[in-house]
Design a protein around this motif. Sequence first.
Motif, PDB file in Angstrom:
ATOM      1  N   THR A 162     -12.691  -1.299   9.041  1.00 43.38           N
ATOM      2  CA  THR A 162     -12.507  -1.234   7.844  1.00 43.38           C
ATOM      3  C   THR A 162     -11.063  -1.364   7.589  1.00 43.38           C
ATOM      4  OG1 THR A 162     -12.037   1.465   8.534  1.00 43.38           O
ATOM      5  CG2 THR A 162     -14.331   0.528   7.973  1.00 43.38           C
ATOM      6  N   GLU A 163     -10.879  -0.973   6.141  1.00 42.46           N
ATOM      7  CA  GLU A 163      -9.149  -1.207   5.797  1.00 42.46           C
ATOM      8  C   GLU A 163      -8.616   0.015   6.356  1.00 42.46           C
ATOM      9  OE1 GLU A 163      -9.154  -1.836   1.742  1.00 42.46           O
ATOM     10  OE2 GLU A 163     -10.022  -3.850   1.828  1.00 42.46           O
ATOM     11  N   PRO A 164      -7.135  -0.021   6.261  1.00 48.75           N
ATOM     12  CA  PRO A 164      -6.347   1.069   6.976  1.00 48.75           C
ATOM     13  C   PRO A 164      -6.422   2.188   5.762  1.00 48.75           C
ATOM     14  CG  PRO A 164      -5.043  -1.067   6.990  1.00 48.75           C
ATOM     15  CD  PRO A 164      -6.316  -1.376   6.268  1.00 48.75           C
ATOM     16  N   GLY A 165      -6.397   3.463   6.311  1.00 51.33           N
ATOM     17  CA  GLY A 165      -6.419   4.597   5.622  1.00 51.33           C
ATOM     18  C   GLY A 165      -4.845   5.107   5.439  1.00 51.33           C
ATOM     19  N   ASP A 166      -4.760   6.390   4.898  1.00 60.30           N
ATOM     20  CA  ASP A 166      -3.381   6.783   4.487  1.00 60.30           C
ATOM     21  C   ASP A 166      -2.434   6.670   5.831  1.00 60.30           C
ATOM     22  OD1 ASP A 166      -4.006   6.884   1.899  1.00 60.30           O
ATOM     23  OD2 ASP A 166      -4.722   9.003   2.142  1.00 60.30           O
ATOM     24  N   VAL A 167      -2.986   7.022   6.877  1.00 53.59           N
ATOM     25  CA  VAL A 167      -2.141   7.138   8.013  1.00 53.59           C
ATOM     26  C   VAL A 167      -2.315   6.009   8.896  1.00 53.59           C
ATOM     27  CG1 VAL A 167      -1.701   8.483   9.976  1.00 53.59           C
ATOM     28  CG2 VAL A 167      -2.494   9.565   7.973  1.00 53.59           C
ATOM     29  N   PHE A 168      -1.444   4.991   8.993  1.00 51.46           N
ATOM     30  CA  PHE A 168      -1.532   3.756   9.720  1.00 51.46           C
ATOM     31  C   PHE A 168      -0.272   3.367  10.391  1.00 51.46           C
ATOM     32  CE2 PHE A 168      -2.650  -0.680   9.988  1.00 51.46           C
ATOM     33  CZ  PHE A 168      -4.028  -0.601  10.613  1.00 51.46           C
ATOM     34  N   PRO A 169      -0.236   2.838  11.564  1.00 47.23           N
ATOM     35  CA  PRO A 169       1.007   2.342  12.070  1.00 47.23           C
ATOM     36  C   PRO A 169       1.714   1.178  11.251  1.00 47.23           C
ATOM     37  CG  PRO A 169      -0.774   2.258  13.730  1.00 47.23           C
ATOM     38  CD  PRO A 169      -1.270   2.320  12.371  1.00 47.23           C
ATOM     39  N   THR A 170       2.928   0.905  11.409  1.00 53.59           N
ATOM     40  CA  THR A 170       3.885  -0.379  10.910  1.00 53.59           C
ATOM     41  C   THR A 170       4.218  -1.115  12.171  1.00 53.59           C
ATOM     42  OG1 THR A 170       5.706   0.996  10.979  1.00 53.59           O
ATOM     43  CG2 THR A 170       4.439   1.185   8.802  1.00 53.59           C
ATOM     44  N   VAL A 171       4.610  -2.415  11.795  1.00 52.50           N
ATOM     45  CA  VAL A 171       5.149  -3.202  12.770  1.00 52.50           C
ATOM     46  C   VAL A 171       6.258  -4.154  12.337  1.00 52.50           C
ATOM     47  CG1 VAL A 171       3.203  -4.906  12.305  1.00 52.50           C
ATOM     48  CG2 VAL A 171       4.398  -5.058  14.368  1.00 52.50           C
TER      49      VAL A 171
END
Length: 314
Positions: free
Chosen positions: A179-188
Amino acid sequence: MRIRPLAALSVAALSAVLLAGCAGSAPESTPTPTETGAASDLCAVAVPEGDVAASVSVSGEVGELPTVEFDAPLEFTSAERTVAVEGDGTQIADGDYVTYALAVYDAATGEEVQAAGFDDEPIPPQPITIGSGPDAYFGCATEGSRIVVTTPQSQSGGALVYVIDILEVTPADAWCAATEPGDVFPTVEYSEDGTPTITIPEGDAPDGVQVEVLEEGDGATVEPGDTVTVNYTGVKWSDGSTFDSSYERGEPATFQTTGVVAGFKRALEGQTVGSKVLVTMSPTCGYGEAGSSEHELAGETLVFALEIVEVTEQ
């Protein structure tokens, strides 16, 4: 017919038996999606019906610890199976994930050896694949069914009676669907030499598999079963520590998409060569819930930043 015993002294050991053979240097394997005819193949590999299994009396609702009665000692020399209750739900096909409950009894004494998964505490879902061992127990049973299997004495232990409740069947192609990312998702962020650094946000880890395409490549599309060459870094959501990185090893990894855990597989298939992808996967889509195996990453939500370098068609 010889079949691998399911009984063990703990749920963790039982899960390990069911997952035997799912290993690899990259994240562990997951079954291929359901194919036409797969259900009938599972029907064929189930142990045969027999009078001994049919003589076992089982009462109570499916999903609740059963009352089991039989004349001990049961005497038999080959495995037998019967469907005590036939459910009206989805039929198990090759590669499907099954949530179930299990009770095991000593065929010589009638005493309970083990019980797990009943009363709203099911055993974590397991893939049922042809040739895995458990396929002989589950066959192509339907969701809601209760199965009785009797297995003779062997070098690994005495004769046993199994009662297996099929609580839920999830098709292989729906298991851990991305599924697509939710409101809480890592960054890179990527360094000048292309090495990724993943930052874990504050908040609870997401369930299932969430995928963000950071950069879309213009190469060939990765199809199920293809062999891919990938650069990746994997970190734990729990503490942000890196547990594996092809960048640190200095060379990408090559493997089939069917040779990795479900979450990693979902992040690869359907993407194009040259793409950079960030994916999170909860334990059930990675190495399993805590206690389900002895793997050091069991119970961990994992995060991978990966780049697809090359693909070879199956």
